[in-house]
Design a protein around this motif. Structure first.
Motif, PDB file in Angstrom:
ATOM      1  N   VAL A   1       0.565  -2.345  -4.735  1.00 51.35           N
ATOM      2  CA  VAL A   1      -0.809  -1.977  -4.071  1.00 51.35           C
ATOM      3  C   VAL A   1      -1.613  -3.977  -4.608  1.00 51.35           C
TER       4      VAL A   1
ATOM      5  N   GLY B   1       0.645  -1.486   0.132  1.00 41.84           N
ATOM      6  CA  GLY B   1       0.216  -0.057  -0.249  1.00 41.84           C
ATOM      7  C   GLY B   1       1.166   1.167   0.523  1.00 41.84           C
TER       8      GLY B   1
ATOM      9  N   TYR C   1     -12.918  -1.026  -1.177  1.00 44.05           N
ATOM     10  CA  TYR C   1     -12.629  -1.666   0.081  1.00 44.05           C
ATOM     11  C   TYR C   1     -12.865  -0.731   1.157  1.00 44.05           C
TER      12      TYR C   1
ATOM     13  N   ASN D   1     -11.703   1.263  -5.926  1.00 43.46           N
ATOM     14  CA  ASN D   1     -11.223   1.260  -4.500  1.00 43.46           C
ATOM     15  C   ASN D   1     -12.159   1.056  -3.397  1.00 43.46           C
TER      16      ASN D   1
ATOM     17  N   GLU E   1     -10.106  -9.148   0.593  1.00 44.32           N
ATOM     18  CA  GLU E   1      -9.132  -8.244   1.269  1.00 44.32           C
ATOM     19  C   GLU E   1      -8.524  -7.010   0.752  1.00 44.32           C
ATOM     20  N   TYR E   2      -7.594  -6.094   1.661  1.00 46.77           N
ATOM     21  CA  TYR E   2      -6.927  -5.332   0.338  1.00 46.77           C
ATOM     22  C   TYR E   2      -5.523  -6.331   1.004  1.00 46.77           C
TER      23      TYR E   2
ATOM     24  N   GLY F   1      -9.550   4.707  -1.246  1.00 48.91           N
ATOM     25  CA  GLY F   1      -8.842   4.366  -2.089  1.00 48.91           C
ATOM     26  C   GLY F   1      -7.916   5.315  -2.292  1.00 48.91           C
TER      27      GLY F   1
ATOM     28  N   SER G   1      -4.938  -0.043  -9.781  1.00 49.31           N
ATOM     29  CA  SER G   1      -6.327  -0.170  -9.078  1.00 49.31           C
ATOM     30  C   SER G   1      -6.321   1.562  -8.716  1.00 49.31           C
TER      31      SER G   1
ATOM     32  N   SER H   1      -1.410  -6.748   0.213  1.00 56.42           N
ATOM     33  CA  SER H   1       0.130  -6.278   0.241  1.00 56.42           C
ATOM     34  C   SER H   1       0.651  -6.058   0.806  1.00 56.42           C
TER      35      SER H   1
ATOM     36  N   SER I   1      -6.021   2.483   4.763  1.00 60.19           N
ATOM     37  CA  SER I   1      -5.779   2.282   4.136  1.00 60.19           C
ATOM     38  C   SER I   1      -5.573   0.948   2.950  1.00 60.19           C
ATOM     39  N   SER I   2      -6.628   1.387   1.885  1.00 60.98           N
ATOM     40  CA  SER I   2      -6.592   0.856   0.933  1.00 60.98           C
ATOM     41  C   SER I   2      -6.296   1.383  -0.433  1.00 60.98           C
TER      42      SER I   2
END
Length: 274
Positions: free
Chosen positions: A219, A51, A144, A140, A228-229, A147, A135, A231, A152-153
């Motif tokens: 990412v 991230g 999530y 995102n 889930e994100y 973005g 992305s 990475s 956090s994403s």
């Protein structure tokens, strides 16, 4: 250590000198433990958190090795001619000119001028993508919940915007990117199949064939189906080496590649560089 006062804050900050976090640049790069070359040749050593992003201007001939230590990194990459950012990575030409949509050892990363920005000189992963790009904020946020760059994403394009700004580039200067360590294949019906990672420890080594500006966003791949994100850290090392020359098998590997190297050589010769 108290930080309520300016002196206390200064003393606390100075006390951090020499400490090392899991993800951070190592300065000077030669202090990287167990370098892949003579330590004095290292010019970039960094572990990029999941991230997060990084960027650097590299000299012609520099070799750049990206490594996925844990198996869930995804290095989205953009390249620009360092002093001519209007000449930049063209993913469509990279695929079209070489008659191959899949990245790997021996492939060339081409600009829209028909010149080589970088070549892939080693690859132990084999799971890469030249089709999907990175992305986006909208995707995102829908997937999530956020973005933006400091969430956090964060989305890859949003991180690219930040890295680009630090190199005098604007959002309009961001073309489609390549992705390393998370693969995509095209099925017979034309749909895409996400093949994911080859596992921990994979690496890919690029050789800069011109002075290049490198932007990297680590990412999740946009086709990653996991909710889930996910990475994990990306290892980035670069060292001084030599560009590809006519005596290198890579130069003569294909007619299309040879022409791209000749285009590059002619351009550099006209500028007194090679």
């Amino acid at each position: 250590m108290a930080t309520e006062t300016t002196h206390g804050a200064r003393d606390h900050a100075r006390a951090q000198e020499g400490s090392r976090a899991e993800t951070m640049p190592v300065v000077p790069a030669r202090d990287w433990p167990e370098p892949p070359c003579a330590a004095e040749h290292l010019v970039w050593a960094e572990t990029v958190a999941g991230g997060n992003y990084t960027h650097k201007v590299l000299a012609r001939g520099t070799e750049l090795r990206l490594t996925d230590p844990r198996g869930d990194a995804c290095a989205h990459l953009l390249l620009y001619a360092a002093d001519r950012p209007w000449e930049r990575l063209n993913v469509a030409d990279t695929v079209k000119v070489q008659w191959n949509a899949y990245l790997g050892e021996g492939r060339l990363l081409l600009s829209d001028q028909g010149r080589v920005l970088a070549s892939v000189v080693a690859d132990t992963s084999g799971r890469h993508d030249a089709l999907c790009g990175t992305s986006t904020l909208v995707r995102n946020t829908g997937r999530y919940g956020d973005g933006t760059p400091h969430s956090s994403s964060p989305a890859g394009r949003e991180l690219f915007k930040v890295a680009a700004a630090k190199n005098g580039l604007e959002p309009r200067d961001l073309p489609p990117s390549l992705s390393f360590f998370q693969g995509v294949e095209v099925r017979e019906d034309g749909t895409l199949d996400f093949t994911g990672s080859a596992g921990p420890g994979g690496s890919v080594t690029l050789r800069a064939e011109q002075d290049v500006t490198v932007l990297i966003a680590n990412v999740p791949h946009p086709a990653d189906p996991r909710p889930e994100y996910v990475s994990t850290p990306l290892e980035v090392l670069a060292w001084r080496a030599a560009p590809t020359g006519p005596e290198d098998p890579l130069w003569e590997a294909t007619p299309e590649g040879r022409r791209a190297f000749l285009n590059t050589s002619e351009h550099l010769a006209a500028r007194g560089i090679a």
